[in-house]
Design an enzyme around this catalytic site. Structure first.
Site, short mmCIF file in Angstrom:
data_model
loop_
_atom_site.label_atom_id
_atom_site.label_comp_id
_atom_site.label_asym_id
_atom_site.label_seq_id
_atom_site.Cartn_x
_atom_site.Cartn_y
_atom_site.Cartn_z
N ALA A 8 -29.43 -8.29 15.92
CA ALA A 8 -29.92 -8.17 14.54
C ALA A 8 -30.30 -6.75 14.14
CB ALA A 8 -31.13 -9.10 14.35
N ALA A 9 -30.70 -5.94 15.11
CA ALA A 9 -31.12 -4.57 14.76
C ALA A 9 -29.97 -3.57 14.86
CB ALA A 9 -32.26 -4.14 15.68
N ARG A 11 -26.07 -1.89 13.91
CA ARG A 11 -25.48 -1.44 12.64
C ARG A 11 -24.99 -2.63 11.82
NH1 ARG A 11 -24.59 2.75 16.01
NH2 ARG A 11 -23.14 1.49 17.20
N ASN A 123 -11.58 -7.76 12.53
CA ASN A 123 -11.94 -7.16 11.24
C ASN A 123 -12.06 -8.27 10.21
OD1 ASN A 123 -11.91 -5.68 8.71
ND2 ASN A 123 -11.35 -3.91 9.96
N MET A 124 -13.24 -8.40 9.62
CA MET A 124 -13.49 -9.53 8.71
C MET A 124 -13.33 -9.13 7.26
SD MET A 124 -15.80 -12.06 10.64
CE MET A 124 -15.65 -12.24 12.41
N HIS A 154 -13.26 6.11 13.52
CA HIS A 154 -14.55 5.45 13.42
C HIS A 154 -15.68 6.42 13.75
CE1 HIS A 154 -12.13 1.75 13.63
NE2 HIS A 154 -13.16 1.16 13.06
N LYS A 158 -19.11 4.41 18.20
CA LYS A 158 -18.24 3.29 18.60
C LYS A 158 -17.86 3.41 20.08
CE LYS A 158 -14.21 0.58 17.23
NZ LYS A 158 -14.92 -0.70 17.41
N THR A 165 -9.15 -3.63 15.42
CA THR A 165 -8.26 -3.76 14.25
C THR A 165 -6.93 -3.07 14.52
OG1 THR A 165 -10.23 -3.67 12.87
CG2 THR A 165 -8.12 -3.33 11.76
N1 LIG Z 1 -14.99 -7.81 13.22
C1 LIG Z 1 -15.46 -6.91 12.35
O1 LIG Z 1 -15.22 -7.01 11.13
C2 LIG Z 1 -16.32 -5.79 12.86
C3 LIG Z 1 -16.58 -5.70 14.19
N2 LIG Z 1 -17.46 -4.76 14.66
C4 LIG Z 1 -17.77 -4.84 16.09
O2 LIG Z 1 -19.09 -5.36 16.23
C5 LIG Z 1 -19.65 -4.89 17.45
C6 LIG Z 1 -21.02 -4.30 17.17
O3 LIG Z 1 -20.93 -3.14 16.40
P1 LIG Z 1 -22.22 -2.34 15.91
O4 LIG Z 1 -23.06 -3.22 15.04
O5 LIG Z 1 -21.72 -1.06 15.36
O6 LIG Z 1 -22.96 -2.08 17.32
P2 LIG Z 1 -24.50 -1.85 17.62
O7 LIG Z 1 -24.57 -1.25 18.98
O8 LIG Z 1 -25.13 -1.13 16.48
O9 LIG Z 1 -25.12 -3.34 17.66
C7 LIG Z 1 -25.25 -4.16 18.78
C8 LIG Z 1 -26.71 -4.57 18.87
O10 LIG Z 1 -26.88 -5.56 19.89
C9 LIG Z 1 -28.13 -5.29 20.50
N3 LIG Z 1 -28.27 -5.97 21.79
C10 LIG Z 1 -28.01 -5.51 23.05
N4 LIG Z 1 -28.29 -6.47 23.97
C11 LIG Z 1 -28.74 -7.53 23.28
C12 LIG Z 1 -29.19 -8.83 23.66
N5 LIG Z 1 -29.20 -9.23 24.95
N6 LIG Z 1 -29.58 -9.69 22.70
C13 LIG Z 1 -29.55 -9.32 21.40
N7 LIG Z 1 -29.13 -8.13 20.97
C14 LIG Z 1 -28.72 -7.24 21.90
C15 LIG Z 1 -28.14 -3.78 20.62
O11 LIG Z 1 -29.43 -3.30 20.86
P3 LIG Z 1 -29.60 -1.83 21.58
O12 LIG Z 1 -28.92 -0.86 20.68
O13 LIG Z 1 -31.07 -1.71 21.67
O14 LIG Z 1 -28.91 -1.96 22.91
C16 LIG Z 1 -27.63 -3.41 19.22
O15 LIG Z 1 -28.69 -3.36 18.29
C17 LIG Z 1 -18.63 -3.92 18.04
O16 LIG Z 1 -17.84 -4.60 18.99
C18 LIG Z 1 -17.78 -3.53 16.83
O17 LIG Z 1 -16.51 -3.09 17.15
C19 LIG Z 1 -18.08 -3.88 13.85
C20 LIG Z 1 -17.83 -3.91 12.51
C21 LIG Z 1 -16.91 -4.85 11.90
O1 LIG Z 2 -17.12 -0.61 15.56
C1 LIG Z 2 -16.95 -0.61 14.32
O2 LIG Z 2 -17.70 -0.02 13.54
C2 LIG Z 2 -15.82 -1.38 13.79
N1 LIG Z 2 -15.11 -2.11 14.63
C3 LIG Z 2 -14.05 -2.97 14.32
C4 LIG Z 2 -12.82 -2.68 15.14
O3 LIG Z 2 -12.96 -2.27 16.32
O4 LIG Z 2 -11.71 -2.86 14.66
C5 LIG Z 2 -13.80 -3.15 12.85
C6 LIG Z 2 -14.22 -2.02 11.96
O5 LIG Z 2 -13.18 -1.12 11.82
C7 LIG Z 2 -15.53 -1.36 12.35
#
Ligand SMILES: NC(=O)C1=CN([C@@H]2O[C@H](COP(=O)(O)OP(=O)(O)OC[C@H]3O[C@@H](n4cnc5c(N)ncnc54)[C@H](OP(=O)(O)O)[C@@H]3O)[C@@H](O)[C@H]2O)C=CC1
Ligand SMILES: O=C(O)C1=N[C@H](C(=O)O)C[C@H](O)C1
Length: 266
Positions: A8-9, A11, A123-124, A154, A158, A165
């Site tokens: 939840a915390a 990006r 990618n949603m 990116h 990342k 994607t």
């Molecule tokens: N399909 C789509 O459309 C998209 C996919 N993505 C994907 O989403 C994923 C996340 O991206 P992003 O948000 O940038 O990454 P982040 O690292 O910002 O988010 C992941 C979060 O999970 C937390 N976390 C770690 N361990 C646990 C746990 N055991 N329980 C709960 N939370 C935990 C992390 O905390 P901490 O930082 O403290 O470790 C962090 O806040 C990536 O794989 C990315 O590629 C991203 C954007 C779009």
């Molecule tokens: O990590 C990201 O930020 C993103 N990840 C996804 C991917 O790996 O394709 C989707 C988006 O481009 C953002």
């Protein structure tokens, strides 16, 4: 529909909480952060910047088992697979945006989806999913005379490369050309590589600053080139897609679905 956001915390986590707040038909049921995080117990809305929601953040999925119907998971592969097992055991629907999974990990997710409905997409955004159809059509029409290169950019945080994607784009193009991506992908050329082979699909990765997510597929031949580009300027586009996926899952039988199913693009 009560939605739980894990990570939840993160990006995406914060933007997902904001998207839930702005989407009719869904409400925030639970928000889960890393166990031991100083955020456990804090209000999820206040953390994400939308103001008080009354939902206090938990440090484990098991602590909020009865508070949600669908889990939205944008985290990392190990955790997503753990969560999929939890959803399977507790009859929860699941939306997965996590990228960077190996083939074996994807198979493990598919196995969990035999027992509960799961939407899994790298990618949603609507735009990328429409672009996938454009790519399929372009590749099928252009054929082997056009070299294919996929370039993605990116933000500096990342962790996986190429992006999920970019890999999906590669799979779609390879499939339309009758190729197997595993056999024809070339990642980040360097040194004396020799001439490009006709059937390879090249991937180039850029990591810099705060780029949300750019993808370009280049088709080039003697005399012309076509570029199909998608640029995300806000994570809200992914979060809104995740909300569509969550709502779409209601009453669906167990199975592994993707955004092309959700958006009726197949
Ligand atoms: N399909 C789509 O459309 C998209 C996919 N993505 C994907 O989403 C994923 C996340 O991206 P992003 O948000 O940038 O990454 P982040 O690292 O910002 O988010 C992941 C979060 O999970 C937390 N976390 C770690 N361990 C646990 C746990 N055991 N329980 C709960 N939370 C935990 C992390 O905390 P901490 O930082 O403290 O470790 C962090 O806040 C990536 O794989 C990315 O590629 C991203 C954007 C779009
Ligand atoms: O990590 C990201 O930020 C993103 N990840 C996804 C991917 O790996 O394709 C989707 C988006 O481009 C953002």
């Amino acid at each position: 529909m009560r939605v739980a956001v894990i990570g939840a915390a993160g990006r995406m986590g914060k933007v997902l909480i904001e998207a839930i707040d702005g989407t009719e038909g869904v409400q925030l049921g639970a928000a889960i952060v890393e166990p031991g995080s100083s955020l456990v117990g804090a209000d999820a809305g206040e953390m994400s910047g939308i103001g008080k929601t009354g939902v206090r953040m938990a440090g484990a999925l098991a602590d909020v088992k009865d508070d949600f119907d669908v889990l939205v998971d944008f985290t990392f592969p190990d955790l997503t697979l753990e969560n999929a097992e939890f959803c399977k055991a507790n009859r929860k629907m699941l939306v997965v945006g996590t990228t960077g999974m190996t083939e074996a990990e994807k198979q493990q997710l598919a196995l969990a989806a035999e027992s509960t409905p799961v939407v899994f997409a790298p990618n949603m955004s609507v735009g990328v999913n429409v672009a996938l159809n454009l790519l399929r059509s372009a590749a099928a029409t252009l054929g082997d005379d056009y070299d294919v290169e996929i370039i993605e950019a990116h933000h500096r945080h990342k962790k996986d490369a190429p992006s999920g994607t970019a890999l999906r784009m590669g799979e779609v193009v390879a499939d339309a050309l009758g190729r197997n991506l595993k056999e024809c992908a070339v990642y980040g050329r360097e040194g004396f590589t020799g001439e490009r082979t006709r059937k390879e699909i090249g991937f180039e990765t850029i990591r810099a600053g705060d780029v949300v997510g750019d993808h370009t597929v280049l088709f080039a031949t003697e005399g012309e080139r076509i570029e199909i580009t998608h640029k995300a300027s806000s994570r809200m586009t992914f979060a809104k897609g995740a909300m569509r996926a969550a709502l779409w899952l209601k009453d669906k039988p167990a199975g592994l679905y993707d955004m092309q199913d959700v958006l009726s693009l197949k």
